[in-house]
Design a protein around this motif. Structure first.
Motif: not given
Length: 278
Positions: A104-109, A145-149, A46-51, A131-136
């Motif tokens: 990097x700033x993940x909001x600009x990723x 999938x989106x996962x948040x803790x 899988x391709x994963x982004x860890x923000x 807004x940040x979560x929507x961007x992710x």
């Protein structure tokens, strides 16, 4: 929602106290991250982004799970944290060419198409959390999938109250100002129950959402109690105190923990997962 200036101040704190932050890996960051990874379930290839990846507590096990045919883009605003993650990967793991570390700033990723986007204890650094979560979420592919803790509301409550009381008692004017600023600073409006977290993810456009409370407590001793102060954002309460005053605060803090019979600290979390519509 949290103000961006307060967010940047918290990030600066972690940069300035990076070694103290990393000193809590085994007792705080690693267990929380592993609980998340068990639920976000990275798969081989899988391709994963860890923000907001910090020093790699969730990115490293994720990279091991996706294997050499996968990719983990681990992004953090702090170059110091990224360097710690790089050192940690070299120290603790076999070579992980699939782990790509980015300051990097993940909001600009910009890259998209991830099978999984995960953010462990970092969404409150995004300023406007919705807004940040929507961007992710937009970085995930359809069906991804989106996962948040998040910290559960009781986490550190009595512990932090004892610290604030100690700073007010021993810290003089600077201590009183620090406590007032800590209590008054703008905080994001985050879900406080598993149901509320699942509903929030749904409002962000995800489907098949699920969330749960992951309870965990740490038994305190003299050393760990103070490490939990200096290695987390609560260190801002003592940042402007001189060494002698800080020592007096530490002594009073430990006395209050004993007087109030605070022998354990709640480090429970809420973990939610949802799917972007296909």
């Amino acid at each position: 929602m949290g103000e961006q200036s307060d967010v940047r101040g918290t990030v600066r704190h972690f940069v300035e106290h990076a070694s103290a932050f990393a000193d809590l890996d085994s007792v705080v960051w690693d267990p929380v991250s592993m609980a998340t990874v068990l639920r976000s379930a990275p798969q081989f290839g899988e391709l994963v982004l860890d923000a907001c990846c910090g020093d790699g507590a969730s990115a490293l096990p994720t990279a091991e799970l996706v294997g050499p045919s996968g990719v983990v883009d681990a992004v953090d605003l702090s170059e110091t944290m990224i360097e710690l993650a790089r050192e940690r990967a070299e120290r603790e793991s076999a070579p992980l060419p699939q782990l790509r570390l980015h300051a990097a700033d993940v909001l600009e990723w910009e890259p998209t198409g991830y099978d999984l986007v995960q953010c462990v204890l970092g969404v409150f650094f995004l300023g406007d959390v919705d807004a940040g979560a929507e961007r992710l979420i937009e970085r995930a592919k359809p069906g991804g999938r989106f996962a948040v803790t998040l910290w559960a509301p009781p986490a550190f409550r009595e512990f932090t109250k004892a610290l604030c009381d100690a700073v007010e008692a021993e810290g003089g004017e600077a201590g009183a100002e620090a406590v007032a600023a800590y209590r008054d600073r703008s905080r994001p409006d985050l879900p406080e129950t598993p149901g509320a977290l699942a509903q929030w993810l749904g409002r962000l456009g995800l489907e098949h959402t699920r969330a749960e409370l992951v309870p965990r407590h740490l038994d305190l001793d003299h050393d760990l109690s103070w490490r939990l102060v200096v290695g987390m954002s609560r260190a801002r309460l003592i940042a402007d105190l001189d060494d002698e005053t800080r020592e007096a605060v530490a002594t009073r803090f430990h006395e209050l923990l004993a007087e109030r019979d605070i022998t354990r600290v709640d480090v429970s979390t809420l973990i939610g997962v949802g799917h972007r519509p296909a």
